[in-house]
Design a protein around this motif. Structure first.
Motif, PDB file in Angstrom:
ATOM      1  N   VAL A 333       0.817  -1.209   0.000  1.00 46.93           N
ATOM      2  CA  VAL A 333       0.000   0.000   0.000  1.00 46.93           C
ATOM      3  C   VAL A 333       0.852   1.261   0.000  1.00 46.93           C
ATOM      4  N   ARG A 334       1.760   1.370   0.972  1.00 50.27           N
ATOM      5  CA  ARG A 334       2.536   2.607   1.067  1.00 50.27           C
ATOM      6  C   ARG A 334       3.420   2.813  -0.152  1.00 50.27           C
ATOM      7  N   ASP A 335       4.108   1.766  -0.612  1.00 44.16           N
ATOM      8  CA  ASP A 335       4.998   1.921  -1.757  1.00 44.16           C
ATOM      9  C   ASP A 335       4.240   2.329  -3.007  1.00 44.16           C
ATOM     10  N   VAL A 336       3.108   1.673  -3.248  1.00 40.78           N
ATOM     11  CA  VAL A 336       2.305   2.005  -4.431  1.00 40.78           C
ATOM     12  C   VAL A 336       1.758   3.421  -4.316  1.00 40.78           C
ATOM     13  N   TYR A 337       1.272   3.764  -3.127  1.00 34.90           N
ATOM     14  CA  TYR A 337       0.713   5.106  -2.922  1.00 34.90           C
ATOM     15  C   TYR A 337       1.773   6.178  -3.149  1.00 34.90           C
ATOM     16  N   GLU A 338       2.911   6.045  -2.487  1.00 37.10           N
ATOM     17  CA  GLU A 338       3.936   7.087  -2.582  1.00 37.10           C
ATOM     18  C   GLU A 338       4.523   7.205  -3.975  1.00 37.10           C
ATOM     19  N   ALA A 339       4.541   6.109  -4.708  1.00 38.16           N
ATOM     20  CA  ALA A 339       5.084   6.141  -6.062  1.00 38.16           C
ATOM     21  C   ALA A 339       4.125   6.768  -7.069  1.00 38.16           C
ATOM     22  N   ASN A 340       2.838   6.861  -6.702  1.00 37.46           N
ATOM     23  CA  ASN A 340       1.845   7.282  -7.695  1.00 37.46           C
ATOM     24  C   ASN A 340       0.995   8.475  -7.290  1.00 37.46           C
ATOM     25  N   ILE A 341       0.996   8.858  -6.019  1.00 34.71           N
ATOM     26  CA  ILE A 341       0.125   9.952  -5.625  1.00 34.71           C
ATOM     27  C   ILE A 341       0.604  11.256  -6.271  1.00 34.71           C
TER      28      ILE A 341
END
Length: 346
Positions: A333-341
């Motif tokens: 969750v965090r990695d995907v979020y931070e990479a795409n937000i």
């Protein structure tokens, strides 16, 4: 049961396989017949055109096109029933390990929330939204707007946030309130509970808004949102509430928890200034707190191939969202979020 479908495998004919299973589970002949009518109609729709699409390979766009084609022919209640039957079919086939995704999930979510899927709906890019945010100068109003845009949460969920629901790695000035246990080991995170409901007492305070998500959700806080929240917490008025709400009024009802009406009013005021709101304008035209949820979903979904992560962050229940999204917090969750937000440059 006809001889040509009896004993069908999920690979040969997933629809027949599903129909056999619901019969074994005790569904009536009438229910089975309705499922079959809907699913075969969808199958026929996918077979039209020069490039037929197998049911197992149907995309979100295929499902949207099918639902759109029903409008004008079927009532809204019938369309909703068709959509729910398709959603149940795809969800079941994921559970038995045959399909990898549920393309109807987002369609049903949008229908459930009465989000207008008409192509004339206002679509705002990230750059214009940055300009909008830049004009929101008041610390409370900016914190509210940026939180909605960065998390996709509903307005009632935002109003129900307490200070304990925010865990900032660099906290800055804030009330002396410990973070809730669910945020232990998860710095720079927001906790959105599946409860409370309007009229229910939670954390020592009766609530005036309801949380509609079906499960508790932990949402990452990126650097931009962390800065905005620290700025707000540094000047946040004291409140007499035992719950220590995160967002409180700085005007007439000084120190009182924000209500959805207050949030709608402040968003409407800024949207009018931008030309994004007019009296009589519908969902196609007006920017409201709910529009920010639409903005979050659209832009984050387009930026990431992890559709399940977006569903998790929205707090939506979907059969194809596996517990790994909550168990592998740092890895998924965090990695995907931070990479795409998206950046709002605040």
């Amino acid at each position: 049961m006809s001889s040509d479908t009896a004993g069908a495998t999920d690979e040969e004919d997933p629809i027949a396989y599903f129909l056999d299973d619901i019969t074994y589970h005790g569904k009536s002949d009438r229910t089975r017949a309705f499922y079959e009518r809907v699913l075969r109609d969808f199958e026929a729709f996918l077979s039209e055109g020069s490039r037929p699409v197998p049911v197992a390979e149907a995309s979100h766009r295929d499902c949207m096109a099918y639902v759109h084609g029903l409008r004008g022919e079927k009532s809204e209640s019938t369309i909703a029933t068709y959509a729910s039957y398709l959603h149940r079919f795809f969800a079941y086939m994921i559970q038995v390990g045959t399909f990898e995704s549920n393309p109807m999930a987002l369609v049903v979510e949008e229908m459930d929330e009465s989000i207008n899927t008409d192509p004339t709906r206002r679509e705002i890019g990230v750059a214009p939204m940055r300009t909008f945010v830049a004009a929101v100068r008041h610390p409370l109003e900016r914190a509210v707007v940026v939180t909605l845009l960065k998390t996709g949460m509903r307005v009632g969920e935002l109003c129900n946030l307490d200070v304990r629901d925010v865990h900032l790695e660099t906290p800055g000035p804030r009330p002396d309130v410990p973070v809730r246990a669910g945020l232990d080991g998860r710095p720079d995170s927001l906790y959105v509970s599946a409860s409370p409901s309007r009229g229910q007492t939670a954390n020592g305070e009766e609530r005036t808004a309801s949380n509609k998500r079906k499960r508790d959700t932990t949402i990452p806080i990126d650097g931009e949102l962390a800065r905005v929240l620290r700025h707000w917490l540094a000047i946040r008025p004291d409140t007499r509430s035992a719950a220590t709400p995160l967002f409180v009024s700085t005007s007439g009802e000084w120190g009182a928890r924000l209500t959805p009406n207050m949030v709608h009013h402040l968003v409407e005021t800024h949207a009018r200034d931008r030309g994004w709101y007019r009296d009589g304008g519908g969902a196609e035209e007006n920017v409201t707190p709910h529009y920010f949820r639409h903005f979050f979903t659209t832009h984050l979904r387009d930026r990431t191939g992890e559709r399940g992560v977006v569903k998790y962050l929205r707090g939506d229940v979907a059969q194809d969202v596996i517990d790994t999204y909550t168990h592998d917090w740092g890895d998924r969750v965090r990695d995907v979020y931070e990479a795409n937000i998206y950046s709002l440059q605040v």
